[in-house]
Design a protein around this motif. Structure first.
Motif, PDB file in Angstrom:
ATOM      1  N   LEU A  83       0.806  -1.220   0.000  1.00 31.79           N
ATOM      2  CA  LEU A  83       0.000   0.000   0.000  1.00 31.79           C
ATOM      3  C   LEU A  83       0.840   1.272   0.000  1.00 31.79           C
ATOM      4  O   LEU A  83       0.500   2.237  -0.667  1.00 31.79           O
ATOM      5  CB  LEU A  83      -0.943   0.012   1.208  1.00 31.79           C
ATOM      6  CG  LEU A  83      -2.015  -1.070   1.215  1.00 31.79           C
ATOM      7  CD1 LEU A  83      -2.776  -1.046   2.523  1.00 31.79           C
ATOM      8  CD2 LEU A  83      -2.957  -0.911   0.048  1.00 31.79           C
ATOM      9  N   TYR A  84       1.924   1.301   0.768  1.00 32.17           N
ATOM     10  CA  TYR A  84       2.676   2.534   0.951  1.00 32.17           C
ATOM     11  C   TYR A  84       4.077   2.519   0.360  1.00 32.17           C
ATOM     12  O   TYR A  84       4.725   3.543   0.278  1.00 32.17           O
ATOM     13  CB  TYR A  84       2.776   2.865   2.446  1.00 32.17           C
ATOM     14  CG  TYR A  84       1.443   3.183   3.064  1.00 32.17           C
ATOM     15  CD1 TYR A  84       0.898   4.453   2.966  1.00 32.17           C
ATOM     16  CD2 TYR A  84       0.720   2.206   3.727  1.00 32.17           C
ATOM     17  CE1 TYR A  84      -0.324   4.747   3.525  1.00 32.17           C
ATOM     18  CE2 TYR A  84      -0.507   2.490   4.292  1.00 32.17           C
ATOM     19  CZ  TYR A  84      -1.033   3.761   4.189  1.00 32.17           C
ATOM     20  OH  TYR A  84      -2.248   4.041   4.730  1.00 32.17           O
ATOM     21  N   ALA A 110       3.726   2.509   7.785  1.00 30.04           N
ATOM     22  CA  ALA A 110       2.356   2.406   7.291  1.00 30.04           C
ATOM     23  C   ALA A 110       1.388   2.303   8.461  1.00 30.04           C
ATOM     24  O   ALA A 110       1.749   1.850   9.547  1.00 30.04           O
ATOM     25  CB  ALA A 110       2.204   1.183   6.394  1.00 30.04           C
ATOM     26  N   TRP A 140     -10.154   4.224  -1.478  1.00 30.74           N
ATOM     27  CA  TRP A 140      -8.812   3.998  -2.031  1.00 30.74           C
ATOM     28  C   TRP A 140      -8.315   5.268  -2.684  1.00 30.74           C
ATOM     29  O   TRP A 140      -7.169   5.683  -2.486  1.00 30.74           O
ATOM     30  CB  TRP A 140      -8.859   2.841  -3.022  1.00 30.74           C
ATOM     31  CG  TRP A 140      -7.650   2.717  -3.861  1.00 30.74           C
ATOM     32  CD1 TRP A 140      -7.497   3.152  -5.141  1.00 30.74           C
ATOM     33  CD2 TRP A 140      -6.385   2.170  -3.488  1.00 30.74           C
ATOM     34  NE1 TRP A 140      -6.236   2.891  -5.589  1.00 30.74           N
ATOM     35  CE2 TRP A 140      -5.530   2.291  -4.603  1.00 30.74           C
ATOM     36  CE3 TRP A 140      -5.911   1.579  -2.333  1.00 30.74           C
ATOM     37  CZ2 TRP A 140      -4.225   1.840  -4.578  1.00 30.74           C
ATOM     38  CZ3 TRP A 140      -4.602   1.129  -2.330  1.00 30.74           C
ATOM     39  CH2 TRP A 140      -3.791   1.268  -3.429  1.00 30.74           C
ATOM     40  N   HIS A 141      -9.155   5.906  -3.480  1.00 34.43           N
ATOM     41  CA  HIS A 141      -8.762   7.125  -4.190  1.00 34.43           C
ATOM     42  C   HIS A 141      -8.481   8.260  -3.211  1.00 34.43           C
ATOM     43  O   HIS A 141      -7.546   9.038  -3.391  1.00 34.43           O
ATOM     44  CB  HIS A 141      -9.845   7.509  -5.189  1.00 34.43           C
ATOM     45  CG  HIS A 141      -9.462   8.660  -6.049  1.00 34.43           C
ATOM     46  ND1 HIS A 141      -8.495   8.556  -7.028  1.00 34.43           N
ATOM     47  CD2 HIS A 141      -9.873   9.944  -6.070  1.00 34.43           C
ATOM     48  CE1 HIS A 141      -8.343   9.727  -7.623  1.00 34.43           C
ATOM     49  NE2 HIS A 141      -9.178  10.575  -7.053  1.00 34.43           N
ATOM     50  N   LEU A 143      -7.353   8.016  -0.125  1.00 38.17           N
ATOM     51  CA  LEU A 143      -6.112   7.767   0.619  1.00 38.17           C
ATOM     52  C   LEU A 143      -4.855   7.861  -0.227  1.00 38.17           C
ATOM     53  O   LEU A 143      -3.832   8.355   0.224  1.00 38.17           O
ATOM     54  CB  LEU A 143      -6.160   6.381   1.271  1.00 38.17           C
ATOM     55  CG  LEU A 143      -7.126   6.201   2.425  1.00 38.17           C
ATOM     56  CD1 LEU A 143      -7.160   4.744   2.859  1.00 38.17           C
ATOM     57  CD2 LEU A 143      -6.751   7.092   3.591  1.00 38.17           C
ATOM     58  N   PHE A 144      -4.910   7.366  -1.467  1.00 35.71           N
ATOM     59  CA  PHE A 144      -3.686   7.169  -2.226  1.00 35.71           C
ATOM     60  C   PHE A 144      -3.588   8.000  -3.495  1.00 35.71           C
ATOM     61  O   PHE A 144      -2.781   7.691  -4.363  1.00 35.71           O
ATOM     62  CB  PHE A 144      -3.524   5.686  -2.557  1.00 35.71           C
ATOM     63  CG  PHE A 144      -3.439   4.833  -1.336  1.00 35.71           C
ATOM     64  CD1 PHE A 144      -2.358   4.900  -0.496  1.00 35.71           C
ATOM     65  CD2 PHE A 144      -4.492   3.993  -0.999  1.00 35.71           C
ATOM     66  CE1 PHE A 144      -2.272   4.133   0.633  1.00 35.71           C
ATOM     67  CE2 PHE A 144      -4.415   3.222   0.144  1.00 35.71           C
ATOM     68  CZ  PHE A 144      -3.310   3.287   0.964  1.00 35.71           C
ATOM     69  N   SER A 145      -4.353   9.052  -3.628  1.00 29.27           N
ATOM     70  CA  SER A 145      -4.240   9.896  -4.826  1.00 29.27           C
ATOM     71  C   SER A 145      -3.315  11.069  -4.524  1.00 29.27           C
ATOM     72  O   SER A 145      -3.732  12.189  -4.342  1.00 29.27           O
ATOM     73  CB  SER A 145      -5.612  10.393  -5.256  1.00 29.27           C
ATOM     74  OG  SER A 145      -6.157  11.208  -4.242  1.00 29.27           O
ATOM     75  N   TYR A 146      -2.056  10.782  -4.486  1.00 28.20           N
ATOM     76  CA  TYR A 146      -1.069  11.835  -4.237  1.00 28.20           C
ATOM     77  C   TYR A 146      -0.048  11.871  -5.320  1.00 28.20           C
ATOM     78  O   TYR A 146       0.065  11.117  -6.186  1.00 28.20           O
ATOM     79  CB  TYR A 146      -0.378  11.683  -2.884  1.00 28.20           C
ATOM     80  CG  TYR A 146       0.166  10.322  -2.606  1.00 28.20           C
ATOM     81  CD1 TYR A 146       1.463   9.990  -3.008  1.00 28.20           C
ATOM     82  CD2 TYR A 146      -0.584   9.366  -1.960  1.00 28.20           C
ATOM     83  CE1 TYR A 146       1.973   8.734  -2.740  1.00 28.20           C
ATOM     84  CE2 TYR A 146      -0.086   8.119  -1.693  1.00 28.20           C
ATOM     85  CZ  TYR A 146       1.196   7.811  -2.087  1.00 28.20           C
ATOM     86  OH  TYR A 146       1.709   6.570  -1.824  1.00 28.20           O
TER      87      TYR A 146
END
Length: 146
Positions: A83-84, A110, A140-141, A143-146
Motif C-alpha cells: 500500500l505505501y 504504514a 482507495w482514491h 487515501l492514495f491519490s497523491y
C-alpha cells in the motif's frame, strides 16, 4: 435547393441513428484517466504471512503463539509494502578500489486498519496466515491519490 437540403438532413439523421445504435452503454471507458475515477467496485489486497516457531520455549503452546504473532506481523509488513511502498537506504565504503563495507536497510512506515485474517494454518513449526484488506474504490482514491 430544397431537395438538396432535405437529402443532406436525411443523411445526417441516418448517420446519427446508426452511430448511436453502434455504441455500447456497458462497455468500459477506454480513457485510462476515466477508469481511475471508476468508484463502482472495491479494491482488495491479499498477503500471506509466515512465522516460524522458536525451538527453545517453555511449552509447545508458547511456540505456536509466538509463531502466530510473527506470521501476523509479517502479513502487516507485506500489506504496508503493497500500500505505501518501501524506503531503501544503502551505503558503501570503498578503499583501495575494493568494497570494504556495504549496508542496505529497508524501512516500511504504514498505518493498516481493518485487515482481516481469513485463513490460518500451523504445520511442521510454520504458522501461515492469509490476510486481506478490502476498501471501496472511493476510499482507495481518497487515501492514495497523491
Amino acid at each position: 435547393m430544397n431537395r438538396w437540403f432535405m437529402t443532406l438532413l436525411a443523411s445526417l439523421g441516418l448517420l446519427l441513428i446508426v452511430s448511436g445504435c453502434s455504441t455500447k452503454k456497458d462497455e468500459a471507458p477506454k480513457d485510462p484517466k476515466a477508469a481511475a475515477y471508476d468508484f463502482s467496485n472495491e479494491k482488495s489486497f491479499v498477503v500471506y504471512g509466515e512465522g516460524i516457531a522458536p525451538v527453545h520455549t517453555v511449552s509447545p503452546a508458547q511456540a505456536i503463539v509466538l509463531a502466530k504473532r510473527a506470521a501476523i506481523t509479517d502479513g502487516y509488513r507485506q500489506l504496508g509494502e503493497k500500500l505505501y511502498g518501501v524506503k531503501i537506504n544503502s551505503s558503501e565504503t570503498v578503499k583501495d578500489a575494493m568494497i570494504r563495507d556495504s549496508r542496505i536497510t529497508a524501512q516500511v512506515n504504514a498505518l493498516i486498519k481493518d485487515a482481516a485474517i481469513t485463513d490460518a494454518t500451523f504445520k511442521d513449526g510454520l504458522y501461515s496466515i492469509r490476510m486481506e484488506i478490502t476498501m471501496s474504490a472511493r476510499r482507495w482514491h481518497e487515501l492514495f491519490s497523491y
